[in-house]
Design a protein around this motif. Structure first.
Motif, PDB file in Angstrom:
ATOM      1  N   ARG A  67       0.803  -1.217   0.000  1.00  0.00           N
ATOM      2  CA  ARG A  67       0.000   0.000   0.000  1.00  0.00           C
ATOM      3  C   ARG A  67       0.839   1.272   0.000  1.00  0.00           C
ATOM      4  O   ARG A  67       0.345   2.359   0.284  1.00  0.00           O
ATOM      5  CB  ARG A  67      -0.963  -0.005   1.194  1.00  0.00           C
ATOM      6  N   GLU A  68       2.102   1.137  -0.303  1.00  0.00           N
ATOM      7  CA  GLU A  68       2.943   2.322  -0.466  1.00  0.00           C
ATOM      8  C   GLU A  68       2.610   2.999  -1.780  1.00  0.00           C
ATOM      9  O   GLU A  68       2.471   2.352  -2.813  1.00  0.00           O
ATOM     10  CB  GLU A  68       4.421   1.903  -0.440  1.00  0.00           C
ATOM     11  N   GLY A  69       2.462   4.324  -1.754  1.00  0.00           N
ATOM     12  CA  GLY A  69       2.106   5.056  -2.966  1.00  0.00           C
ATOM     13  C   GLY A  69       2.932   6.306  -3.137  1.00  0.00           C
ATOM     14  O   GLY A  69       2.929   7.175  -2.251  1.00  0.00           O
ATOM     15  N   PRO A  70       3.651   6.456  -4.241  1.00  0.00           N
ATOM     16  CA  PRO A  70       4.427   7.676  -4.476  1.00  0.00           C
ATOM     17  C   PRO A  70       3.514   8.865  -4.718  1.00  0.00           C
ATOM     18  O   PRO A  70       2.312   8.725  -4.974  1.00  0.00           O
ATOM     19  CB  PRO A  70       5.247   7.325  -5.724  1.00  0.00           C
ATOM     20  N   GLU A  71       4.062  10.056  -4.636  1.00  0.00           N
ATOM     21  CA  GLU A  71       3.257  11.270  -4.816  1.00  0.00           C
ATOM     22  C   GLU A  71       2.702  11.364  -6.238  1.00  0.00           C
ATOM     23  O   GLU A  71       1.585  11.806  -6.443  1.00  0.00           O
ATOM     24  CB  GLU A  71       4.118  12.502  -4.493  1.00  0.00           C
ATOM     25  N   ALA A  72       3.504  10.980  -7.208  1.00  0.00           N
ATOM     26  CA  ALA A  72       3.046  10.998  -8.600  1.00  0.00           C
ATOM     27  C   ALA A  72       2.853   9.577  -9.104  1.00  0.00           C
ATOM     28  O   ALA A  72       3.526   8.647  -8.643  1.00  0.00           O
ATOM     29  CB  ALA A  72       4.062  11.738  -9.478  1.00  0.00           C
ATOM     30  N   LYS A  73       1.921   9.414 -10.035  1.00  0.00           N
ATOM     31  CA  LYS A  73       1.670   8.090 -10.581  1.00  0.00           C
ATOM     32  C   LYS A  73       2.917   7.580 -11.304  1.00  0.00           C
ATOM     33  O   LYS A  73       3.451   8.253 -12.190  1.00  0.00           O
ATOM     34  CB  LYS A  73       0.496   8.146 -11.554  1.00  0.00           C
ATOM     35  N   PRO A  74       3.402   6.391 -10.933  1.00  0.00           N
ATOM     36  CA  PRO A  74       4.632   5.887 -11.557  1.00  0.00           C
ATOM     37  C   PRO A  74       4.394   5.467 -13.009  1.00  0.00           C
ATOM     38  O   PRO A  74       3.309   5.016 -13.376  1.00  0.00           O
ATOM     39  CB  PRO A  74       4.994   4.685 -10.688  1.00  0.00           C
ATOM     40  N   LYS A  75       5.423   5.602 -13.822  1.00  0.00           N
ATOM     41  CA  LYS A  75       5.362   5.149 -15.202  1.00  0.00           C
ATOM     42  C   LYS A  75       5.665   3.662 -15.239  1.00  0.00           C
ATOM     43  O   LYS A  75       6.703   3.218 -14.751  1.00  0.00           O
ATOM     44  CB  LYS A  75       6.379   5.919 -16.051  1.00  0.00           C
ATOM     45  N   LEU A  76       4.767   2.905 -15.802  1.00  0.00           N
ATOM     46  CA  LEU A  76       4.895   1.453 -15.781  1.00  0.00           C
ATOM     47  C   LEU A  76       5.681   0.964 -16.987  1.00  0.00           C
ATOM     48  O   LEU A  76       5.303   1.231 -18.137  1.00  0.00           O
ATOM     49  CB  LEU A  76       3.499   0.798 -15.758  1.00  0.00           C
ATOM     50  N   ARG A  77       6.761   0.254 -16.735  1.00  0.00           N
ATOM     51  CA  ARG A  77       7.572  -0.324 -17.795  1.00  0.00           C
ATOM     52  C   ARG A  77       7.704  -1.825 -17.573  1.00  0.00           C
ATOM     53  O   ARG A  77       7.751  -2.286 -16.424  1.00  0.00           O
ATOM     54  CB  ARG A  77       8.957   0.326 -17.814  1.00  0.00           C
ATOM     55  N   LYS A  78       7.786  -2.542 -18.662  1.00  0.00           N
ATOM     56  CA  LYS A  78       7.884  -3.997 -18.563  1.00  0.00           C
ATOM     57  C   LYS A  78       9.194  -4.392 -17.888  1.00  0.00           C
ATOM     58  O   LYS A  78      10.274  -3.896 -18.227  1.00  0.00           O
ATOM     59  CB  LYS A  78       7.813  -4.647 -19.940  1.00  0.00           C
ATOM     60  N   ASN A  79       9.083  -5.311 -16.931  1.00  0.00           N
ATOM     61  CA  ASN A  79      10.257  -5.896 -16.290  1.00  0.00           C
ATOM     62  C   ASN A  79      10.698  -7.075 -17.162  1.00  0.00           C
ATOM     63  O   ASN A  79      10.108  -8.158 -17.111  1.00  0.00           O
ATOM     64  CB  ASN A  79       9.917  -6.359 -14.869  1.00  0.00           C
ATOM     65  N   LEU A  80      11.718  -6.840 -17.971  1.00  0.00           N
ATOM     66  CA  LEU A  80      12.129  -7.828 -18.956  1.00  0.00           C
ATOM     67  C   LEU A  80      12.634  -9.117 -18.311  1.00  0.00           C
ATOM     68  O   LEU A  80      12.411 -10.218 -18.828  1.00  0.00           O
ATOM     69  CB  LEU A  80      13.212  -7.237 -19.868  1.00  0.00           C
ATOM     70  N   LEU A  81      13.320  -8.985 -17.174  1.00  0.00           N
ATOM     71  CA  LEU A  81      13.843 -10.177 -16.502  1.00  0.00           C
ATOM     72  C   LEU A  81      12.712 -11.065 -15.995  1.00  0.00           C
ATOM     73  O   LEU A  81      12.717 -12.283 -16.204  1.00  0.00           O
ATOM     74  CB  LEU A  81      14.758  -9.765 -15.344  1.00  0.00           C
ATOM     75  N   LEU A  82      11.715 -10.446 -15.356  1.00  0.00           N
ATOM     76  CA  LEU A  82      10.578 -11.225 -14.856  1.00  0.00           C
ATOM     77  C   LEU A  82       9.788 -11.844 -16.004  1.00  0.00           C
ATOM     78  O   LEU A  82       9.302 -12.969 -15.904  1.00  0.00           O
ATOM     79  CB  LEU A  82       9.666 -10.344 -14.003  1.00  0.00           C
ATOM     80  N   GLN A  83       9.633 -11.097 -17.099  1.00  0.00           N
ATOM     81  CA  GLN A  83       8.915 -11.638 -18.246  1.00  0.00           C
ATOM     82  C   GLN A  83       9.635 -12.851 -18.814  1.00  0.00           C
ATOM     83  O   GLN A  83       9.008 -13.858 -19.172  1.00  0.00           O
ATOM     84  CB  GLN A  83       8.777 -10.571 -19.331  1.00  0.00           C
ATOM     85  N   ASP A  84      10.971 -12.773 -18.876  1.00  0.00           N
ATOM     86  CA  ASP A  84      11.758 -13.891 -19.381  1.00  0.00           C
ATOM     87  C   ASP A  84      11.620 -15.110 -18.481  1.00  0.00           C
ATOM     88  O   ASP A  84      11.448 -16.241 -18.952  1.00  0.00           O
ATOM     89  CB  ASP A  84      13.227 -13.473 -19.499  1.00  0.00           C
ATOM     90  N   LEU A  85      11.656 -14.890 -17.159  1.00  0.00           N
ATOM     91  CA  LEU A  85      11.505 -16.003 -16.214  1.00  0.00           C
ATOM     92  C   LEU A  85      10.116 -16.625 -16.316  1.00  0.00           C
ATOM     93  O   LEU A  85       9.961 -17.854 -16.297  1.00  0.00           O
ATOM     94  CB  LEU A  85      11.762 -15.519 -14.789  1.00  0.00           C
ATOM     95  N   ALA A  86       9.095 -15.778 -16.421  1.00  0.00           N
ATOM     96  CA  ALA A  86       7.723 -16.290 -16.528  1.00  0.00           C
ATOM     97  C   ALA A  86       7.539 -17.084 -17.814  1.00  0.00           C
ATOM     98  O   ALA A  86       6.893 -18.138 -17.825  1.00  0.00           O
ATOM     99  CB  ALA A  86       6.724 -15.140 -16.454  1.00  0.00           C
ATOM    100  N   ASP A  87       8.119 -16.589 -18.919  1.00  0.00           N
ATOM    101  CA  ASP A  87       8.009 -17.301 -20.196  1.00  0.00           C
ATOM    102  C   ASP A  87       8.712 -18.652 -20.130  1.00  0.00           C
ATOM    103  O   ASP A  87       8.205 -19.660 -20.640  1.00  0.00           O
ATOM    104  CB  ASP A  87       8.620 -16.462 -21.321  1.00  0.00           C
TER     105      ASP A  87
END
Length: 421
Positions: A67-87
């Protein structure tokens, strides 16, 4: 310790839980990682934020886990390492499911060995290929019999007989050899084909077995002891004294209470907080919105009731005190629960195995724990008593009443009720 050479493959034990999204409970797909370090599916996170207008402290882009939230909405970018592991995990799971044999998975220290996985000795593709070839041979024989030839004796009768035999065999799905009245060459070919069909039938009966995922194998035991959905016939009128002799009023344990939750002075009501609470850090404290009760139940029979009417997403069950504090209730081998996430999303979880419950929402849940028989049962008890789900539980360690509440629904709460005699 020697350092592995670059490019060396090292086996690592991974479960689907390690690469899953806590929102959809599935493998990460297009994973994004928030500044706090927690990762989710891009679509799941955006969908959740879109439904949270106020969020936490006026920030709808708070992390669903901490439930931690930064002051501004974060820009979401693909985590390539996690995507590779999931694939890679997804591909390995598919190969394991389709492969003729399965190699034993590497086992980390302290992790119990997984039961052997049954696999198909003859794949579906092989059986289809064999049946296709035999069907082609039968077609060739029929065509040869339909070729005009000089009539002699009962030659026409022979052709009619073989065609009748073939159609009758299709209707009755029988592999037994009928009495043939055709030529010896055709008879011999048909007998060979029927013999091969019998071999395929034996192969299908004896060689093909169902493949189960690791950790979800069910050992043979009497049918009365298996985890089953109850008979949902006519509900039994509630008798207030049915469980009164074993009723308890457990209280929430403050040491295990997540910082996303707060409890009442009586310690019998737990509420999703509007902001993260500054509780003292403890290794016993849950990292997600969960809490155990202080009472350790190790013998006898116990019963308690939970009012769920003021909580939209919840789970009620039992767990050992040793349950990992970053795991979700029911997704471990030492926790059991029923879970409501909305209409059509009612399920039971028993030692990592999910069972869908096609039932309406229970307003008040009664929990019956029989430690003498190793049984756990959940009832809907608001008006009438109706069995929702029952299963076996381990009695090798004490169990505690356990609860999960959705962390992004501030003000939602669960209440442990007093059971009237």
């Amino acid at each position: 310790m020697a350092t592995p050479v670059l490019g060396t493959s090292i086996p690592v034990w991974l479960s689907e839980e390690d690469l899953s999204c806590i929102i959809c409970q599935g493998l990460l797909n297009w994973p994004v990682t928030l500044p706090c370090g927690h990762s989710f599916c891009h679509r799941c996170l955006n969908g959740l934020w879109a439904t949270q207008r106020a969020g936490v402290n006026g920030r709808p882009w708070s992390c669903p886990t901490c439930r931690e939230g930064p002051e501004a909405k974060p820009k979401l970018r693909k985590n390539l390492l996690l995507q590779d592991l999931a694939d890679k995990y997804r591909q390995a799971a598919l190969e394991l499911e389709a492969g003729p044999e399965t190699a034993p998975a590497p086992r980390s220290p302290g992790r119990p060995a997984q039961p052997p996985v049954a696999v198909q000795k003859s794949t579906t593709e092989e059986v289809i290929q064999e049946l296709t070839e035999l069907g082609q041979q039968l077609e060739d024989i029929v065509k040869s019999l339909q070729t005009p030839r000089p009539r002699s004796g009962c030659g026409l009768d022979n052709e009619v007989g073989i065609l009748d035999m073939a159609s009758s065999s299709e209707r009755e799905h029988s592999l037994s050899s009928p009495k043939l009245v055709t030529s010896s060459a055709s008879e011999r070919k048909i007998r060979e084909i029927l013999q091969k069909l019998e071999e395929i039938q034996k192969k299908l009966k004896g060689s093909v077995t169902w493949k189960e995922a690791p950790g979800e194998q069910v050992q043979e035991m009497p049918s009365s002891s298996l985890c089953q959905l109850p008979d949902q016939g006519c509900p039994v009128p509630r008798k207030s004294s049915q469980f009164a002799l074993w009723a308890i009023s457990p209280t929430f344990d403050l040491g295990s209470l997540s910082c996303n939750l707060e409890v009442s002075n009586s310690c019998r009501t737990v509420t999703v907080s509007h902001c993260q609470q500054p509780y003292r850090w403890s290794p016993e404290r849950f990292l997600i919105s969960q809490v155990l009760c202080s009472q350790a139940l190790s013998s006898g029979r116990r019963y308690w009731e939970v009012d769920t009417r003021n909580c939209n997403h919840w789970a009620v069950g039992v767990a050992s005190w040793g349950m990992k504090r970053n795991q979700v209730l029911g997704r471990t081998k030492d926790s059991w629960c029923i879970e409501w996430k909305g209409p059509g999303q009612f399920s039971a979880w028993a030692t990592e195995k999910k069972t869908d419950l096609h039932l309406g929402r229970p307003e008040v849940v009664g929990v019956w724990l029989d430690l003498e028989l190793g049984k756990l049962a959940f009832y809907s008890v608001s008006d009438q008593e109706r069995l929702l789900y029952e299963c076996e539980v381990s009695v090798s360690y004490p169990l505690h009443p356990a609860f999960w509440l959705y962390g992004l629904c501030p003000g939602n709460y669960l209440e442990i009720k007093q059971v009237n005699s």
